[in-house]
Design a protein around this motif. Structure first.
Motif, mmCIF file in Angstrom:
data_model
loop_
_atom_site.group_PDB
_atom_site.id
_atom_site.type_symbol
_atom_site.label_atom_id
_atom_site.label_comp_id
_atom_site.label_asym_id
_atom_site.label_seq_id
_atom_site.Cartn_x
_atom_site.Cartn_y
_atom_site.Cartn_z
ATOM 1 N N GLN A 1 0.818 -1.211 0.000
ATOM 2 C CA GLN A 1 0.000 0.000 0.000
ATOM 3 C C GLN A 1 0.851 1.261 0.000
ATOM 4 O O GLN A 1 0.332 2.363 -0.210
ATOM 5 C CB GLN A 1 -0.934 0.006 1.210
ATOM 6 N N ALA A 2 2.153 1.119 0.212
ATOM 7 C CA ALA A 2 3.070 2.265 0.171
ATOM 8 C C ALA A 2 3.905 2.183 -1.104
ATOM 9 O O ALA A 2 4.936 1.516 -1.129
ATOM 10 C CB ALA A 2 3.971 2.276 1.401
ATOM 11 N N GLN A 3 3.462 2.849 -2.161
ATOM 12 C CA GLN A 3 4.224 2.850 -3.407
ATOM 13 C C GLN A 3 5.457 3.741 -3.303
ATOM 14 O O GLN A 3 6.429 3.538 -4.020
ATOM 15 C CB GLN A 3 3.332 3.296 -4.559
ATOM 16 N N THR A 4 5.417 4.735 -2.412
ATOM 17 C CA THR A 4 6.614 5.509 -2.079
ATOM 18 C C THR A 4 6.652 5.703 -0.568
ATOM 19 O O THR A 4 5.619 5.719 0.103
ATOM 20 C CB THR A 4 6.649 6.898 -2.755
ATOM 21 N N LEU A 5 7.856 5.847 -0.047
ATOM 22 C CA LEU A 5 8.082 6.161 1.368
ATOM 23 C C LEU A 5 9.220 7.161 1.451
ATOM 24 O O LEU A 5 10.196 7.080 0.699
ATOM 25 C CB LEU A 5 8.466 4.915 2.163
ATOM 26 N N SER A 6 9.122 8.093 2.389
ATOM 27 C CA SER A 6 10.230 9.003 2.651
ATOM 28 C C SER A 6 10.196 9.405 4.120
ATOM 29 O O SER A 6 9.133 9.397 4.750
ATOM 30 C CB SER A 6 10.160 10.245 1.754
ATOM 31 N N GLY A 7 11.367 9.721 4.665
ATOM 32 C CA GLY A 7 11.435 10.135 6.057
ATOM 33 C C GLY A 7 12.854 10.059 6.587
ATOM 34 O O GLY A 7 13.807 9.815 5.836
ATOM 35 N N ARG A 8 12.990 10.280 7.878
ATOM 36 C CA ARG A 8 14.274 10.184 8.568
ATOM 37 C C ARG A 8 14.403 8.796 9.205
ATOM 38 O O ARG A 8 13.412 8.071 9.365
ATOM 39 C CB ARG A 8 14.365 11.236 9.679
ATOM 40 N N PHE A 9 15.639 8.435 9.567
ATOM 41 C CA PHE A 9 15.846 7.216 10.333
ATOM 42 C C PHE A 9 16.928 7.443 11.374
ATOM 43 O O PHE A 9 17.810 8.296 11.222
ATOM 44 C CB PHE A 9 16.220 6.025 9.431
#
Length: 210
Positions: free
Chosen positions: A37-45
């Motif tokens: 369901q997540a075709q793209t993901l972005s964020g910090r880690f």
């Protein structure tokens, strides 16, 4: 270098009251649904590596972006700065301190690695891992064990909170643990494909592995 290579190229404590599903088919279906369901993901880690006794070995932070199928950008901040980029066919691992980039073909072995698993073909998961899961409230934890023997980790846990990836944990054969917490994750926002290719800066030593 070993920290990022393990995560990018290669006993779990869970909350009380969770109910474990024994049906592997249900686990596979649940995981593929959440990943798909997540075709793209972005964020910090935020990434922390501990040895078998719990002593901290390394700590790092950075940014990640992924786009299905197979596109990944994983940037670790200074002072351990490294950049991994995949365009679905090639993988670039760039070390600015060494002024060196290693290029590899995205073969079947690399698609089994944790970071690339998040952006890979979800239909292939069952072929590469045995999977079980535990669920409690808004949290679902999946335990993945590689079917192949020549992997850099023995166990991978993927944890979702309210349907969004929250953290992952890797454990290797000597008990070393790498914990990665994802922060400010955004799903299905537009990401430019140009983010998933890499042109080495002038003067960079290029090593192409075949």
């Amino acid at each position: 270098m070993r920290l990022i290579r393990m995560v990018l190229l290669g006993a779990l404590t869970l909350g009380a009251g969770l109910v474990q599903a024994e049906d592997d088919s249900r686990a596979v279906q649940r995981l593929t649904t959440l990943l798909g369901q997540a075709q793209t993901l972005s964020g910090r880690f935020s990434q922390l590596t501990l040895d078998g006794s719990g002593t901290q070995l390394q700590e790092a932070n950075g940014e990640m972006e992924l786009k299905r199928p197979g596109l990944l950008r994983w940037h670790t901040d200074a002072p351990m700065e490294q950049l991994l980029v995949s365009n679905g066919e090639k993988v670039w691992l760039y070390d600015p301190d060494l002024e060196q980039v290693t290029i590899q073909a995205l073969d079947q072995r690399l698609t089994h690695t944790p970071a690339l698993l998040l952006s890979g073909d979800v239909s292939k998961i069952r072929e590469n891992f045995t999977i079980s899961y535990q669920e409690g409230g808004s949290v679902v934890d999946f335990i993945l064990k590689p079917r192949a023997r020549d992997t850099l980790f023995d166990t991978l846990r993927l944890s979702f909170r309210n349907g969004v990836i929250n953290d992952m944990q890797l454990i290797d054969s000597i008990g070393q643990r790498t914990n990665i917490l994802f922060l400010g994750v955004k799903q299905n926002v537009a990401l430019d494909n140009a983010r998933f290719t890499f042109v080495p800066p002038p003067g960079t030593d290029v090593i192409e592995e075949r």
